[in-house]
Scaffold this motif. Structure first.
Motif, PDB file in Angstrom:
ATOM      1  N   GLU A 185     -11.642  -2.745   3.532  1.00  0.00           N
ATOM      2  CA  GLU A 185     -12.412  -2.010   2.526  1.00  0.00           C
ATOM      3  C   GLU A 185     -12.632  -2.831   1.266  1.00  0.00           C
ATOM      4  O   GLU A 185     -13.650  -2.671   0.580  1.00  0.00           O
ATOM      5  CB  GLU A 185     -11.690  -0.704   2.176  1.00  0.00           C
ATOM      6  CG  GLU A 185     -11.765   0.340   3.293  1.00  0.00           C
ATOM      7  CD  GLU A 185     -10.880   1.552   3.032  1.00  0.00           C
ATOM      8  OE1 GLU A 185     -10.031   1.479   2.092  1.00  0.00           O
ATOM      9  OE2 GLU A 185     -11.015   2.553   3.756  1.00  0.00           O
ATOM     10  N   PHE A 186     -11.704  -3.718   0.939  1.00  0.00           N
ATOM     11  CA  PHE A 186     -11.849  -4.571  -0.227  1.00  0.00           C
ATOM     12  C   PHE A 186     -12.658  -5.834   0.076  1.00  0.00           C
ATOM     13  O   PHE A 186     -12.907  -6.636  -0.816  1.00  0.00           O
ATOM     14  CB  PHE A 186     -10.472  -4.972  -0.773  1.00  0.00           C
ATOM     15  CG  PHE A 186      -9.852  -3.946  -1.673  1.00  0.00           C
ATOM     16  CD1 PHE A 186     -10.023  -4.010  -3.046  1.00  0.00           C
ATOM     17  CD2 PHE A 186      -9.103  -2.909  -1.153  1.00  0.00           C
ATOM     18  CE1 PHE A 186      -9.449  -3.067  -3.887  1.00  0.00           C
ATOM     19  CE2 PHE A 186      -8.520  -1.959  -1.978  1.00  0.00           C
ATOM     20  CZ  PHE A 186      -8.693  -2.032  -3.354  1.00  0.00           C
ATOM     21  N   THR A 222       0.843  -1.189   0.000  1.00  0.00           N
ATOM     22  CA  THR A 222       0.000   0.000   0.000  1.00  0.00           C
ATOM     23  C   THR A 222       0.882   1.244   0.000  1.00  0.00           C
ATOM     24  O   THR A 222       2.043   1.197   0.391  1.00  0.00           O
ATOM     25  CB  THR A 222      -0.914   0.037   1.234  1.00  0.00           C
ATOM     26  OG1 THR A 222      -0.092   0.051   2.413  1.00  0.00           O
ATOM     27  CG2 THR A 222      -1.848  -1.164   1.267  1.00  0.00           C
ATOM     28  N   GLY A 232      -2.708  -0.401  -9.870  1.00  0.00           N
ATOM     29  CA  GLY A 232      -3.558  -1.468 -10.385  1.00  0.00           C
ATOM     30  C   GLY A 232      -3.736  -2.639  -9.439  1.00  0.00           C
ATOM     31  O   GLY A 232      -4.386  -3.624  -9.786  1.00  0.00           O
ATOM     32  N   PHE A 233      -3.165  -2.549  -8.233  1.00  0.00           N
ATOM     33  CA  PHE A 233      -3.324  -3.612  -7.248  1.00  0.00           C
ATOM     34  C   PHE A 233      -4.767  -3.659  -6.749  1.00  0.00           C
ATOM     35  O   PHE A 233      -5.429  -2.629  -6.628  1.00  0.00           O
ATOM     36  CB  PHE A 233      -2.414  -3.385  -6.035  1.00  0.00           C
ATOM     37  CG  PHE A 233      -0.952  -3.547  -6.312  1.00  0.00           C
ATOM     38  CD1 PHE A 233      -0.483  -4.323  -7.365  1.00  0.00           C
ATOM     39  CD2 PHE A 233      -0.016  -2.919  -5.497  1.00  0.00           C
ATOM     40  CE1 PHE A 233       0.871  -4.472  -7.600  1.00  0.00           C
ATOM     41  CE2 PHE A 233       1.346  -3.064  -5.708  1.00  0.00           C
ATOM     42  CZ  PHE A 233       1.797  -3.845  -6.769  1.00  0.00           C
ATOM     43  N   SER A 234      -5.229  -4.846  -6.415  1.00  0.00           N
ATOM     44  CA  SER A 234      -6.554  -4.987  -5.811  1.00  0.00           C
ATOM     45  C   SER A 234      -6.610  -6.278  -5.014  1.00  0.00           C
ATOM     46  O   SER A 234      -5.738  -7.151  -5.149  1.00  0.00           O
ATOM     47  CB  SER A 234      -7.652  -4.981  -6.883  1.00  0.00           C
ATOM     48  OG  SER A 234      -7.553  -6.134  -7.701  1.00  0.00           O
ATOM     49  N   LEU A 235      -7.622  -6.391  -4.184  1.00  0.00           N
ATOM     50  CA  LEU A 235      -7.895  -7.602  -3.416  1.00  0.00           C
ATOM     51  C   LEU A 235      -9.316  -8.045  -3.717  1.00  0.00           C
ATOM     52  O   LEU A 235     -10.194  -7.207  -3.983  1.00  0.00           O
ATOM     53  CB  LEU A 235      -7.748  -7.333  -1.912  1.00  0.00           C
ATOM     54  CG  LEU A 235      -6.341  -7.020  -1.399  1.00  0.00           C
ATOM     55  CD1 LEU A 235      -6.411  -6.443   0.013  1.00  0.00           C
ATOM     56  CD2 LEU A 235      -5.474  -8.272  -1.430  1.00  0.00           C
ATOM     57  N   SER A 236      -9.562  -9.334  -3.649  1.00  0.00           N
ATOM     58  CA  SER A 236     -10.890  -9.873  -3.897  1.00  0.00           C
ATOM     59  C   SER A 236     -11.615 -10.108  -2.578  1.00  0.00           C
ATOM     60  O   SER A 236     -10.981 -10.394  -1.555  1.00  0.00           O
ATOM     61  CB  SER A 236     -10.798 -11.200  -4.657  1.00  0.00           C
ATOM     62  OG  SER A 236     -10.140 -11.030  -5.897  1.00  0.00           O
ATOM     63  N   GLU A 273     -10.484 -12.815   0.051  1.00  0.00           N
ATOM     64  CA  GLU A 273      -9.079 -13.192  -0.156  1.00  0.00           C
ATOM     65  C   GLU A 273      -8.347 -13.204   1.184  1.00  0.00           C
ATOM     66  O   GLU A 273      -8.493 -12.305   2.006  1.00  0.00           O
ATOM     67  CB  GLU A 273      -8.430 -12.191  -1.115  1.00  0.00           C
ATOM     68  CG  GLU A 273      -7.040 -12.593  -1.581  1.00  0.00           C
ATOM     69  CD  GLU A 273      -6.559 -11.743  -2.745  1.00  0.00           C
ATOM     70  OE1 GLU A 273      -5.368 -11.820  -3.075  1.00  0.00           O
ATOM     71  OE2 GLU A 273      -7.378 -10.995  -3.326  1.00  0.00           O
ATOM     72  N   ARG A 289      -3.620   3.556   0.548  1.00  0.00           N
ATOM     73  CA  ARG A 289      -4.429   2.955  -0.520  1.00  0.00           C
ATOM     74  C   ARG A 289      -3.621   1.887  -1.254  1.00  0.00           C
ATOM     75  O   ARG A 289      -2.393   1.852  -1.180  1.00  0.00           O
ATOM     76  CB  ARG A 289      -4.838   4.011  -1.552  1.00  0.00           C
ATOM     77  CG  ARG A 289      -5.597   5.210  -1.026  1.00  0.00           C
ATOM     78  CD  ARG A 289      -5.981   6.137  -2.182  1.00  0.00           C
ATOM     79  NE  ARG A 289      -6.548   7.393  -1.729  1.00  0.00           N
ATOM     80  CZ  ARG A 289      -7.802   7.557  -1.347  1.00  0.00           C
ATOM     81  NH1 ARG A 289      -8.624   6.518  -1.363  1.00  0.00           N
ATOM     82  NH2 ARG A 289      -8.245   8.735  -0.949  1.00  0.00           N
ATOM     83  N   LEU A 290      -4.352   1.061  -1.998  1.00  0.00           N
ATOM     84  CA  LEU A 290      -3.728   0.205  -3.004  1.00  0.00           C
ATOM     85  C   LEU A 290      -3.696   0.988  -4.307  1.00  0.00           C
ATOM     86  O   LEU A 290      -4.716   1.517  -4.735  1.00  0.00           O
ATOM     87  CB  LEU A 290      -4.527  -1.087  -3.213  1.00  0.00           C
ATOM     88  CG  LEU A 290      -4.287  -2.217  -2.219  1.00  0.00           C
ATOM     89  CD1 LEU A 290      -5.209  -3.392  -2.543  1.00  0.00           C
ATOM     90  CD2 LEU A 290      -2.834  -2.668  -2.243  1.00  0.00           C
ATOM     91  N   ARG A 291      -2.523   1.074  -4.918  1.00  0.00           N
ATOM     92  CA  ARG A 291      -2.371   1.803  -6.169  1.00  0.00           C
ATOM     93  C   ARG A 291      -1.752   0.867  -7.216  1.00  0.00           C
ATOM     94  O   ARG A 291      -1.688  -0.331  -7.017  1.00  0.00           O
ATOM     95  CB  ARG A 291      -1.493   3.043  -5.960  1.00  0.00           C
ATOM     96  CG  ARG A 291      -2.042   4.003  -4.895  1.00  0.00           C
ATOM     97  CD  ARG A 291      -1.110   5.157  -4.638  1.00  0.00           C
ATOM     98  NE  ARG A 291      -0.919   5.971  -5.837  1.00  0.00           N
ATOM     99  CZ  ARG A 291       0.015   6.911  -5.952  1.00  0.00           C
ATOM    100  NH1 ARG A 291       0.831   7.160  -4.939  1.00  0.00           N
ATOM    101  NH2 ARG A 291       0.137   7.604  -7.050  1.00  0.00           N
TER     102      ARG A 291
END
Length: 200
Positions: free
Chosen positions: A142-143, A99, A111-115, A118, A107-109
């Protein structure tokens, strides 16, 4: 004693401390911590993490504490947690994320993301108050992902920080930290330096 994922025995606390001493990672002086507090000692993990073999040894020890949790992703805060997350993820055979703060918000920036759902392990190099780790935990929440635990190389709170999750550290220190108004080093007129990665 438990074995790490590659069947190497974890080191003792003193052996881990020796890795930090040899790389001169434990500094003495007057320091401004990321938390805003002042201290006469500072653990600069970057000094030991600059050596990939030593970083791997530390990661093996930390990863061994979470190997039965079915971790899918390891995540840490920039900057201190980036290498820790990468090395622990390498041992566990999963992906690594980090992060970053954007306008002061973690934040995650890139293009990173979590499902949703997960299974995530949060890691950091050093904690004093645990503020950065809590910010990462908020991002995970939040994700809709699931935080399984928190792993840190150095817990300089002496075990006083509790994230409400399984947590483990390679080294636990009780290094006294002062509010600026109560700092005896300030009272002596000793200049403080900020050895960390971001300004207060």
């Amino acid at each position: 004693m438990d074995k790490t994922l590659n069947n190497k025995m974890p080191l003792t606390t003193e052996e881990y401390m020796n890795l930090f001493r040899k790389s001169e990672a434990l500094l003495e002086g007057h320091f401004l911590l990321t938390s805003g507090k002042h201290s006469a000692q500072y653990m600069q993990c970057a000094q030991v993490l600059q050596y990939p073999d030593q970083a791997g040894i530390l990661a093996e020890g930390l990863a061994s504490q979470f190997r039965d949790m079915d971790v899918q992703t390891v995540i840490g805060p920039a900057t201190g947690g980036i290498l820790v997350a990468h090395e622990v993820a390498k041992v566990l055979g999963v992906r690594s994320l980090f992060t970053e703060r954007e306008n002061g918000i973690m934040r995650l920036r890139r293009g990173f993301s979590l499902s949703p759902g997960e299974r995530v392990l949060v890691v950091e190099d050093v904690i004093t108050t645990g503020g950065s780790v809590r910010e990462v935990l908020t991002v995970v929440q939040e994700f809709g992902a699931t935080a399984l635990g928190v792993g840190v190389l150095v817990d300089r709170s002496g075990g006083m920080v509790d994230f409400g999750l399984p947590q483990s550290s390679i080294i636990q220190l009780n290094i006294q930290a002062y509010e600026a108004k109560d700092c005896p080093l300030c009272a002596q007129g000793i200049p403080a330096i900020k050895p960390g990665s971001r300004k207060i």
